[in-house]
Design an enzyme around this catalytic site. Structure first.
Site, short mmCIF file in Angstrom:
data_model
loop_
_atom_site.label_atom_id
_atom_site.label_comp_id
_atom_site.label_asym_id
_atom_site.label_seq_id
_atom_site.Cartn_x
_atom_site.Cartn_y
_atom_site.Cartn_z
N LYS A 129 -138.01 -1.68 -56.95
CA LYS A 129 -138.45 -1.15 -55.65
C LYS A 129 -137.71 0.14 -55.33
O LYS A 129 -136.50 0.23 -55.52
CB LYS A 129 -138.24 -2.19 -54.54
CG LYS A 129 -138.73 -1.70 -53.18
CD LYS A 129 -138.95 -2.84 -52.19
CE LYS A 129 -137.71 -3.47 -51.63
NZ LYS A 129 -136.82 -2.52 -50.92
N GLU B 176 -141.82 -1.70 -43.75
CA GLU B 176 -140.76 -2.25 -42.88
C GLU B 176 -140.72 -1.52 -41.53
O GLU B 176 -140.80 -0.29 -41.47
CB GLU B 176 -139.40 -2.10 -43.59
CG GLU B 176 -138.22 -2.54 -42.73
CD GLU B 176 -136.92 -2.70 -43.51
OE1 GLU B 176 -136.92 -2.55 -44.75
OE2 GLU B 176 -135.90 -3.00 -42.85
N GLU C 145 -137.49 3.41 -52.33
CA GLU C 145 -137.79 3.79 -50.96
C GLU C 145 -138.38 5.21 -50.88
O GLU C 145 -137.90 6.13 -51.53
CB GLU C 145 -136.53 3.73 -50.09
CG GLU C 145 -135.98 2.32 -49.95
CD GLU C 145 -134.80 2.24 -48.97
OE1 GLU C 145 -134.52 3.24 -48.27
OE2 GLU C 145 -134.17 1.16 -48.94
N SER D 128 -130.01 -4.87 -49.48
CA SER D 128 -129.46 -5.52 -48.28
C SER D 128 -128.24 -6.35 -48.62
O SER D 128 -127.48 -6.73 -47.73
CB SER D 128 -130.53 -6.41 -47.62
OG SER D 128 -131.07 -7.32 -48.56
O1 KIV Z 1 -132.95 -4.80 -49.31
C1 KIV Z 1 -133.80 -5.58 -48.86
O2 KIV Z 1 -133.54 -6.77 -48.59
C2 KIV Z 1 -135.14 -5.08 -48.64
C3 KIV Z 1 -136.12 -5.94 -47.91
C4 KIV Z 1 -135.68 -6.22 -46.53
C5 KIV Z 1 -137.50 -5.43 -47.96
O3 KIV Z 1 -135.43 -3.98 -49.04
NA NA Z 2 -133.67 -2.76 -49.82
#
Ligand code: KIV
Ligand code: NA
Length: 266
Positions: A113, A183, A115, A46
């Site tokens: 993380k 999400e 996706e 993000s």
């Molecule tokens: O990139 C991000 O901030 C995220 C969160 C909103 C879960 O993946």
């Molecule tokens: Na993200």
């Protein structure tokens, strides 16, 4: 404060203690999260939107992620650091391993993380986990799929789509994920997924029944340019410091006061 660990997060789910997560992109705010007792700091891609000013997360590179992850790491001690694999760094298992190695080795993340739950993603989760890199999965509205979705749209509204998300959640757990971000899904699906897996589920726009909550820092401080997303809340409004806003968010996640019905999708 005792350091937050990956097994510790699972124990929190078992004990019904809600997990407090926020994004961070730099040293100063990381230190604020640390001081407020936030459990997990996420260096999210993000940052492409709230730091770099792009319309999506797609322009973010692995170099950008490593740079911001290393800056955030310097502000943390007890807070667990999770970092996103950016767009296309998950194109195949070798790239996922390289990205994981850089985010953990150079950046200082404790977990990465990824996706989705496509077959190559499940392979990548397993490959990383078996090399001692813990993985957080991310399902539902996965922003790197914005063009496939035709915009940032709530996912899992129809029965078939909801069943698919539940199946994906079980699949990422089976592949070796230790955490799951869910999400942009209806509240009922957030509850179903949280019950379907043993790993903690961190919701964002996924209702109040998840094991924890995450927000984008700029959204919860009310400084995101343009309209604030429905699922977020401005915790700085009516308070006199960033520290007070972070403390209020942590309290409200732990008590279950956030998210309220107006932050949720039915
Ligand atoms: O990139 C991000 O901030 C995220 C969160 C909103 C879960 O993946
Ligand atoms: Na993200």
């Amino acid at each position: 404060r005792k350091p937050v660990t990956v097994p510790g997060l699972r124990a929190m789910k078992g004990e019904g203690r809600r997990i407090v997560v926020l994004t961070a992109y730099d040293y100063s705010f990381a230190w604020q999260l640390e001081t407020a007792g936030v459990d997990v700091a996420l260096v999210g891609d993000s940052l492409g939107m709230v730091v770099q000013g792009h319309a999506s997360t797609l322009p973010v590179t692995l170099d950008h992620m490593v740079y911001h992850t290393a800056a955030v790491a310097r502000g943390l001690s007890a807070t667990l650091l999770v970092s996103d694999l950016p767009f296309m760094s998950d194109r195949d298992v070798p790239h996922m391993l390289d990205a994981g190695a850089r985010l953990v080795g150079e950046g200082g993340a404790a977990m990465v993380k990824i996706e989705g739950a496509a077959p190559h993603i499940l392979d990548g989760i397993h490959a990383l986990a078996s090399r001692a890199i813990p993985v957080c999965a991310h399902l539902g509205l996965t922003p790197q799929s914005v063009h496939k979705f035709g915009g940032f749209r709530i996912q899992g509204r129809e029965q078939e789509a909801a069943d698919r998300v539940v199946a994906e959640a079980k699949a990422v757990e089976q592949a070796g994920a230790d955490l799951l971000v869910l999400e942009g899904v209806p509240t009922a699906l957030g509850e179903r997924v949280t019950r379907a897996v043993g790993i903690p589920v961190i919701g964002i726009g996924a209702g109040p029944h998840c094991d924890g909550q995450v927000l984008v820092l700029q959204d919860m401080l009310g400084i995101t340019p343009g309209k604030r997303p429905k699922f977020s809340k401005d915790f700085l409004a009516g308070r006199d410091s960033v520290a007070a806003a972070l403390a209020a968010y942590a309290d409200d996640v732990r008590s279950g006061a956030f998210p309220a019905p107006e932050h949720c999708f039915s």
